[in-house]
Scaffold this motif. Structure first.
Motif, PDB file in Angstrom:
ATOM      1  N   GLY A 151     -29.840   4.338  31.057  1.00 46.00           N
ATOM      2  CA  GLY A 151     -29.021   4.933  30.011  1.00 46.00           C
ATOM      3  C   GLY A 151     -29.752   4.953  28.689  1.00 46.00           C
ATOM      4  O   GLY A 151     -30.886   4.474  28.578  1.00 46.00           O
ATOM      5  N   VAL A 152     -29.106   5.511  27.685  1.00 45.71           N
ATOM      6  CA  VAL A 152     -29.645   5.528  26.326  1.00 45.71           C
ATOM      7  C   VAL A 152     -28.624   4.864  25.414  1.00 45.71           C
ATOM      8  O   VAL A 152     -27.427   4.831  25.727  1.00 45.71           O
ATOM      9  N   PRO A 153     -29.070   4.311  24.276  1.00 47.37           N
ATOM     10  CA  PRO A 153     -28.143   3.593  23.391  1.00 47.37           C
ATOM     11  C   PRO A 153     -26.983   4.466  22.927  1.00 47.37           C
ATOM     12  O   PRO A 153     -27.135   5.671  22.728  1.00 47.37           O
ATOM     13  N   GLY A 154     -25.834   3.819  22.740  1.00 47.48           N
ATOM     14  CA  GLY A 154     -24.621   4.567  22.413  1.00 47.48           C
ATOM     15  C   GLY A 154     -24.100   4.353  21.011  1.00 47.48           C
ATOM     16  O   GLY A 154     -22.976   4.767  20.699  1.00 47.48           O
ATOM     17  N   SER A 155     -24.882   3.712  20.136  1.00 43.99           N
ATOM     18  CA  SER A 155     -24.389   3.471  18.778  1.00 43.99           C
ATOM     19  C   SER A 155     -24.356   4.772  17.975  1.00 43.99           C
ATOM     20  O   SER A 155     -25.068   5.737  18.289  1.00 43.99           O
ATOM     21  N   ARG A 156     -23.504   4.807  16.948  1.00 56.52           N
ATOM     22  CA  ARG A 156     -23.416   5.972  16.086  1.00 56.52           C
ATOM     23  C   ARG A 156     -24.766   6.236  15.436  1.00 56.52           C
ATOM     24  O   ARG A 156     -25.430   5.344  14.951  1.00 56.52           O
TER      25      ARG A 156
END
Length: 260
Positions: free
Chosen positions: A101-106
């Motif tokens: 996956g890839v990071p999900g932060s704003r």
């Protein structure tokens, strides 16, 4: 068949004799790397997969029961090559654990097309392709188990999380249920783990204030660990979960049980 197929299958453990393809096996202390190590401890032989190249070092640290393979799961050609390699190496595939996956932060106040495409291609297209080719590999030998990694953000919204990430992870839940229903007759079980805030390597760099806030969201009052996520994945992949399919399990310390 390659020389690795001669590696004897361990006779003990929750996953004794199983062959697992695990994506997202990057650097140490990530959920993917810890999951690969635990699966080997539980008796599985593993194809440790990542896009970064770090899978080589991780597989070497785990030992001879883990072999590395580099692949971008958003490329169908590379995903097909991954499962062909697994079949050539071990002769069968019993388990897929899709952690990549890839990071999900704003990232910005407004979602950009680039952010949407980066997140959705890995989480949605990547899940679709890995599950599709896992089914193709498993069905001829009577089935197997797929464990997708979703997120607690797939159920509700957190202001720190990108809306594109929450939407993509909700899509992972839907794909998990769809594959479970469509391929149950072939003996393929498909479930998902939805982690809450987990103290994997990248999250150790979270600012102290944010770390305290995110940790406090869990009813248990602390962050989870990669080992706690990996243990649930191992159960779902094992024969002990033989009548469990189409479910998404929050491993979040009670975060999603709260009203807010």
């Amino acid at each position: 068949m390659s020389q690795q197929s001669a590696t004897p299958a361990p006779k003990h453990g929750l996953l004794a004799g199983k062959v697992a393809v695990i994506t997202g096996v990057g650097a140490a202390e990530t959920i993917g790397a810890v999951t690969a190590g635990l699966f080997v401890e539980e008796g599985a032989r593993v194809v440790a997969t990542d896009i970064s190249g770090a899978q080589n070092e991780t597989a070497a640290e785990i030992g001879p029961a883990a072999v590395p393979f580099q692949a971008d799961i958003t490329s169908e050609e590379q995903v097909a090559a991954l499962f062909a390699f697994a079949l050539d190496t071990y002769g069968r595939v019993d388990i897929l654990v899709n952690v990549a996956g890839v990071p999900g932060s704003r990232r910005t106040p407004e979602i950009t097309v680039e952010e949407y495409e980066a997140i959705s291609s890995t989480h949605l297209l990547g899940t679709l392709l890995t599950n599709k080719h896992a089914v193709r590999a498993m069905a001829p030998t009577g089935g197997g188990a797929i464990v997708n990694f979703s997120s607690a953000a797939s159920f509700n919204i957190d202001e720190r999380i990108s809306p594109a990430y929450s939407a993509a992870k909700s899509g992972v839940n839907s794909l998990t249920k769809s594959f479970a229903v469509h391929h149950g007759g072939q003996g393929v079980r498909v479930n998902a783990v939805a982690p809450g805030f987990t103290l994997s390597k990248k999250n150790t760099r979270v600012p102290a204030e944010a770390l305290a806030q995110l940790s406090g969201k869990a009813a248990l009052g602390r962050p989870g660990t990669p080992q706690e996520q990996a243990q649930v994945a191992a159960f779902l992949a094992s024969d002990r979960a033989s009548f469990l399919t189409g479910v998404v399990i929050p491993v979040d310390g009670g975060w999603t049980a709260r009203l807010a």
